[in-house]
Design a protein around this motif. Structure first.
Motif, PDB file in Angstrom:
ATOM      1  N   TYR A   1      -8.597  -8.205   6.962  1.00 23.17           N
ATOM      2  CA  TYR A   1      -8.705  -7.286   6.209  1.00 23.17           C
ATOM      3  C   TYR A   1      -8.428  -7.632   4.749  1.00 23.17           C
ATOM      4  O   TYR A   1      -8.687  -7.062   3.987  1.00 23.17           O
ATOM      5  CB  TYR A   1      -8.316  -5.846   6.182  1.00 23.17           C
ATOM      6  CG  TYR A   1      -8.621  -5.046   7.403  1.00 23.17           C
ATOM      7  CD1 TYR A   1      -9.887  -4.598   7.204  1.00 23.17           C
ATOM      8  CD2 TYR A   1      -7.663  -5.219   8.456  1.00 23.17           C
ATOM      9  CE1 TYR A   1     -10.364  -4.187   8.521  1.00 23.17           C
ATOM     10  CE2 TYR A   1      -8.269  -4.249   9.995  1.00 23.17           C
ATOM     11  CZ  TYR A   1      -9.253  -3.309   9.496  1.00 23.17           C
ATOM     12  OH  TYR A   1     -10.008  -2.989  10.246  1.00 23.17           O
TER      13      TYR A   1
ATOM     14  N   ILE B   1      -8.739   0.969  -5.955  1.00 24.37           N
ATOM     15  CA  ILE B   1      -8.459  -0.508  -5.365  1.00 24.37           C
ATOM     16  C   ILE B   1      -9.390  -1.397  -5.735  1.00 24.37           C
ATOM     17  O   ILE B   1     -10.679  -0.946  -5.123  1.00 24.37           O
ATOM     18  CB  ILE B   1      -8.333   0.188  -3.585  1.00 24.37           C
ATOM     19  CG1 ILE B   1      -6.789   0.975  -3.614  1.00 24.37           C
ATOM     20  CG2 ILE B   1      -8.409  -1.707  -2.881  1.00 24.37           C
ATOM     21  CD1 ILE B   1      -5.170   0.433  -4.180  1.00 24.37           C
TER      22      ILE B   1
ATOM     23  N   THR C   1      -9.246   2.516   0.233  1.00 28.89           N
ATOM     24  CA  THR C   1      -8.290   0.999   0.976  1.00 28.89           C
ATOM     25  C   THR C   1      -9.682   1.169   2.008  1.00 28.89           C
ATOM     26  O   THR C   1     -10.328   0.263   2.075  1.00 28.89           O
ATOM     27  CB  THR C   1      -7.790   0.722   1.764  1.00 28.89           C
ATOM     28  OG1 THR C   1      -6.339   0.953   0.549  1.00 28.89           O
ATOM     29  CG2 THR C   1      -7.344  -0.472   2.693  1.00 28.89           C
TER      30      THR C   1
ATOM     31  N   VAL D   1      -2.640  -4.224  -1.654  1.00 26.91           N
ATOM     32  CA  VAL D   1      -3.363  -4.092  -2.434  1.00 26.91           C
ATOM     33  C   VAL D   1      -3.371  -4.357  -3.974  1.00 26.91           C
ATOM     34  O   VAL D   1      -2.797  -4.603  -4.808  1.00 26.91           O
ATOM     35  CB  VAL D   1      -3.439  -2.704  -2.625  1.00 26.91           C
ATOM     36  CG1 VAL D   1      -4.290  -2.072  -1.292  1.00 26.91           C
ATOM     37  CG2 VAL D   1      -2.221  -1.317  -2.701  1.00 26.91           C
TER      38      VAL D   1
ATOM     39  N   THR E   1      -7.404  -5.929  -1.143  1.00 27.96           N
ATOM     40  CA  THR E   1      -6.714  -5.999   0.084  1.00 27.96           C
ATOM     41  C   THR E   1      -6.529  -7.272   0.362  1.00 27.96           C
ATOM     42  O   THR E   1      -7.560  -7.686   0.983  1.00 27.96           O
ATOM     43  CB  THR E   1      -6.988  -4.587   0.282  1.00 27.96           C
ATOM     44  OG1 THR E   1      -7.954  -4.707   1.331  1.00 27.96           O
ATOM     45  CG2 THR E   1      -7.257  -3.624   0.418  1.00 27.96           C
TER      46      THR E   1
ATOM     47  N   MET F   1       1.064  -1.077  -0.296  1.00 34.02           N
ATOM     48  CA  MET F   1      -0.172   0.210  -0.031  1.00 34.02           C
ATOM     49  C   MET F   1       0.601   1.263  -0.071  1.00 34.02           C
ATOM     50  O   MET F   1       1.920   1.269   0.500  1.00 34.02           O
ATOM     51  CB  MET F   1      -1.500   0.055   1.356  1.00 34.02           C
ATOM     52  CG  MET F   1      -1.769   0.979   1.433  1.00 34.02           C
ATOM     53  SD  MET F   1      -1.753   1.270   3.207  1.00 34.02           S
ATOM     54  CE  MET F   1      -3.781   0.920   2.355  1.00 34.02           C
TER      55      MET F   1
ATOM     56  N   ASP G   1      -2.824   5.445  -1.158  1.00 33.05           N
ATOM     57  CA  ASP G   1      -4.229   4.419  -0.752  1.00 33.05           C
ATOM     58  C   ASP G   1      -5.174   4.004  -0.245  1.00 33.05           C
ATOM     59  O   ASP G   1      -5.980   3.774   0.108  1.00 33.05           O
ATOM     60  CB  ASP G   1      -3.636   3.206  -1.203  1.00 33.05           C
ATOM     61  CG  ASP G   1      -2.802   2.652  -2.757  1.00 33.05           C
ATOM     62  OD1 ASP G   1      -3.729   3.490  -3.231  1.00 33.05           O
ATOM     63  OD2 ASP G   1      -1.792   2.490  -2.760  1.00 33.05           O
TER      64      ASP G   1
ATOM     65  N   TRP H   1     -13.165  -1.284   2.177  1.00 31.40           N
ATOM     66  CA  TRP H   1     -13.115  -2.603   4.203  1.00 31.40           C
ATOM     67  C   TRP H   1     -14.580  -1.898   4.069  1.00 31.40           C
ATOM     68  O   TRP H   1     -14.899  -2.311   4.683  1.00 31.40           O
ATOM     69  CB  TRP H   1     -12.521  -1.902   4.803  1.00 31.40           C
ATOM     70  CG  TRP H   1     -10.848  -2.244   4.308  1.00 31.40           C
ATOM     71  CD1 TRP H   1     -10.537  -3.029   3.458  1.00 31.40           C
ATOM     72  CD2 TRP H   1     -10.047  -1.826   5.352  1.00 31.40           C
ATOM     73  NE1 TRP H   1      -8.890  -3.162   3.566  1.00 31.40           N
ATOM     74  CE2 TRP H   1      -8.414  -2.851   4.976  1.00 31.40           C
ATOM     75  CE3 TRP H   1      -9.398  -1.809   6.488  1.00 31.40           C
ATOM     76  CZ2 TRP H   1      -7.276  -3.007   5.222  1.00 31.40           C
ATOM     77  CZ3 TRP H   1      -8.194  -1.489   6.886  1.00 31.40           C
ATOM     78  CH2 TRP H   1      -6.902  -1.653   6.470  1.00 31.40           C
TER      79      TRP H   1
ATOM     80  N   GLU I   1      -5.151  -2.851  -7.765  1.00 33.45           N
ATOM     81  CA  GLU I   1      -5.990  -2.161  -8.825  1.00 33.45           C
ATOM     82  C   GLU I   1      -6.180  -2.181  -9.839  1.00 33.45           C
ATOM     83  O   GLU I   1      -5.318  -3.591 -10.460  1.00 33.45           O
ATOM     84  CB  GLU I   1      -4.922  -0.977  -8.380  1.00 33.45           C
ATOM     85  CG  GLU I   1      -3.558  -0.563  -8.664  1.00 33.45           C
ATOM     86  CD  GLU I   1      -3.197   0.854  -9.087  1.00 33.45           C
ATOM     87  OE1 GLU I   1      -3.814   2.160  -8.798  1.00 33.45           O
ATOM     88  OE2 GLU I   1      -1.842   1.264  -8.263  1.00 33.45           O
TER      89      GLU I   1
END
Length: 139
Positions: A72, A55, A15, A48, A58, A7, A11, A19, A50
């Motif tokens: 996550y 994004i 991110t 991450v 993750t 990351m 980002d 989430w 993309e």
């Protein structure tokens, strides 16, 4: 779609939004604090992926010197069921393997049967252990 990378500062907001879109955040956990903590540690990272400049997936990965952990793991709803979740887990496993970590653990909320099935399809299994926790209040 590109591969996974660590990351970057730019980002962070995207991110956190991912989430939230995936239902991974909880009111008692500040995702910005989690990101900062993971990125400041030498034993953890957030990877991450993309696509189209946004994004799409993750995974937070780290280790304690003994075992690795995943947190996550998220795939944007519009990109789900295309292999990105599997790629995220494999990228995190590769990150751990490059650091000499040979086993990885993860936590799944008990009510999340779909996610349990996803991890089982990747070869993860339930360990017969009890996970205990205690919140430490920082001054």
């Amino acid at each position: 779609m590109t591969g996974f990378r660590e990351m970057a500062d730019d980002d962070v907001d995207a991110t956190v939004q991912l989430w939230r879109d995936c239902g991974l955040t909880r009111p008692w956990n500040d995702p910005y604090k989690d990101i900062s903590f993971a990125r400041d540690g030498g034993c953890s990272a957030i990877l991450v992926c993309e696509t189209g400049g946004r994004i799409a997936a993750t995974v937070m990965v780290g280790h304690d010197g003994h075992r690795g952990m995943l947190y996550y793991v998220a795939v944007a709803p519009t990109f789900q069921r295309q292999g990105l979740g599997r790629s995220a887990v494999r990228a995190a496993e590769a990150w751990l393997g490059a650091r000499g970590v040979w086993k990885v653990n993860l936590l799944v909320r008990a009510e999340n049967a779909a996610v349990k099935g996803f991890y089982e399809s990747l070869g993860y299994e339930v360990n017969p252990v009890l996970c205990m926790a205690r919140k430490i209040q920082n001054p």
